[in-house]
Design an enzyme around this catalytic site. Structure first.
Site, short mmCIF file in Angstrom:
data_model
loop_
_atom_site.label_atom_id
_atom_site.label_comp_id
_atom_site.label_asym_id
_atom_site.label_seq_id
_atom_site.Cartn_x
_atom_site.Cartn_y
_atom_site.Cartn_z
CB CYS A 65 -0.97 -1.09 8.63
SG CYS A 65 -2.65 -1.33 9.24
CB CYS A 69 -2.95 -8.34 11.15
SG CYS A 69 -4.40 -7.26 11.23
CB CYS A 72 -0.35 -8.12 7.92
SG CYS A 72 -0.43 -6.87 6.62
CB CYS A 109 -8.96 -6.54 -5.56
SG CYS A 109 -9.82 -7.97 -6.24
CB CYS A 142 -13.54 -6.12 -5.04
SG CYS A 142 -13.70 -6.70 -3.32
CB CYS A 202 -15.05 -10.30 -1.44
SG CYS A 202 -13.51 -11.21 -1.70
NE ARG A 272 -11.07 -13.89 -5.74
CZ ARG A 272 -11.53 -12.70 -5.35
NH1 ARG A 272 -10.74 -11.87 -4.72
NH2 ARG A 272 -12.78 -12.36 -5.61
S1 SF4 Z 1 -4.10 -7.00 7.51
FE1 SF4 Z 1 -2.25 -5.69 7.45
S2 SF4 Z 1 -2.89 -3.84 6.35
FE2 SF4 Z 1 -4.78 -4.89 7.03
S3 SF4 Z 1 -5.28 -4.02 9.08
FE3 SF4 Z 1 -4.02 -5.84 9.46
S4 SF4 Z 1 -1.90 -5.03 9.60
FE4 SF4 Z 1 -3.14 -3.45 8.59
#
Ligand code: SF4
Length: 414
Positions: A65, A69, A72, A109, A142, A202, A272
């Site tokens: 990605c 974040c 993550c 999902c 979802c 959600c 959830r």
């Molecule tokens: S949560 Fe993870 S997969 Fe989703 S945008 Fe952020 S870094 Fe990318």
């Protein structure tokens, strides 16, 4: 206890507590914990009986990605040794989904890492949804693809999606400390786009990222304002190789208080228990079922959960039952609001105006309201957070990277 009597009475009427009452739930002591669970349990049973909705995650595209974040495992620069693969073919994704449905899941999902989908990605997911619904027309789907551009939500709805997931994750005030590549307002915008297109919204949160009680209450009230039909509560899985690898801020008791607070603020909404259930609630998981009415079955996006059969056994042993495909999840009055919103293409909040709010997926990666310094992390931490120690840091043995199911040759554990 006056507080719990008040919260129970309000919850049974479908009313939202005050912000001060929500904060007070988080401040209760361990001696009061079972009373808190019992009070939240009365509200849960009023609106959802003893049903537990099972949801099943299919990671369509893992890792790689470009977003940052902090929580993550799939983020830009992540050193976590997760599975990395590009888009599953529709039939591969449908096979994975079938395993979850066969295990008792009512909702599938479909999640893909990334900032947001291209129009070609929407085409891919359209093919996947068709393959899943061909095999089982009743299954709820979802979709979670990140930030949506104009008309993408409408295309997903027309292709058969029932819901769209995009988590707010944490409060507006702290959002900028967990990611720099998009904003809280971006996330709110996507939830509103999904809702406006008639998809069930959600949207949930991640706890354990070093946030304050005020942050937690802020995001939970924002989710209520946003009209989220289901609220996934993730507990940070501190993956090795992410900035939050040492953020072990949660105890099972803290998790139960957080779940109870979320339930009181969202008495008639699907709550959830999402990623981190096994890692943080551990042997207290069955108590969580007295508060939440929904869980994920089996594995998460990039981490392994307990076996699907263990989930089913836990539900039965705790005196609950799996929600069937023909049963409505939301109470009638909430379903009416959702259906009106879908028919009218407008945001159907339960009690008030569309607010602010927005984020990507039910995690196996997770997030961090990253304190700017280690000292800040200590000073901001909740009183009942465990002290950081070398032993805490070693608790990464609780985190198992997913090595089976979608994207592998091995069968899932649904
Ligand atoms: S949560 Fe993870 S997969 Fe989703 S945008 Fe952020 S870094 Fe990318």
């Amino acid at each position: 206890m006056d507080l719990l009597d008040t919260l129970t009475a309000k919850g049974l009427r479908g009313e939202v507590p005050t912000r001060e009452e929500a904060l007070a739930v988080l401040a209760t002591t361990d001696d009061e914990l079972l009373d808190v669970v019992a009070a939240a349990g009365k509200v849960r049973r009023r609106w959802f009986g003893r049903r537990v909705k099972l949801n099943y995650l299919v990671n369509l595209k893992s890792g790689l990605c470009p977003e940052d974040c902090s929580y993550c495992s799939q983020r830009l620069g992540s050193k976590a040794e997760i599975l990395k693969y590009t888009w599953l073919k529709p039939e591969q994704a449908a096979d994975a989904a079938r395993a979850g449905v066969a295990g008792g899941a009512k909702r599938v999902c479909l999640v893909a890492s990334g900032r947001g989908p291209t129009d070609r990605d929407i085409d891919r997911v359209t093919g996947t949804m068709a393959a899943i619904k061909d095999a089982d027309p009743e299954v709820e789907i979802c979709v979670c693809l990140g930030l949506l551009s104009d008309n993408q939500a409408e295309r997903l709805k027309a292709a058969g999606a029932d819901a769209y997931n995009h988590n707010l994750n944490t409060s507006e005030n702290t959002y900028g400390t967990i990611t720099k590549t998009h904003t809280y307002a971006d996330r709110v915008d996507t939830v509103q786009k999904a809702h406006g297109a008639g998809l069930s919204a959600c949207s949930g949160l991640i706890a354990g990222m070093g946030e304050t009680d005020e942050d937690l209450v802020d995001v939970v009230f924002a989710l209520r304002e946003l009209g989220s039909d289901s609220v996934p509560v993730n507990f940070l899985i501190p993956f090795e190789g992410t900035p939050l690898a040492k953020e072990w801020n949660l105890t099972p008791q803290r998790c139960l208080r957080i779940l109870a607070m979320v339930r009181f603020v969202n008495p008639d909404t699907e709550v959830r228990i999402a990623g981190g259930r096994e890692v943080h609630l551990r042997s207290m998981q069955p108590l969580g079922l007295h508060i939440a009415n929904s869980i994920f079955l089996g594995d998460y996006l990039t981490s392994e959960g307990q076996a699907g059969q263990a989930d089913l056994d836990m539900i039965k042993d705790a005196g609950f039952e799996v929600e069937g495909a023909g049963e409505a999840t939301l109470p009638r009055h909430r379903a009416d609001i959702a259906e009106a919103a879908q028919a009218g293409g407008s945001c159907g909040t339960a009690a008030s105006a569309c607010g602010s709010g927005g984020g990507c997926g039910p995690c196996g990666g997770h997030s961090h309201a990253a304190p700017s310094t280690p000292e800040a992390a200590t000073s901001e931490r909740s009183d009942d957070a465990p002290e950081s120690s070398d032993e805490d840091e070693l608790r990464s043995d609780l985190v198992k990277v997913r090595r089976r199911g979608a994207g592998t040759e091995l069968a899932p554990n649904a």
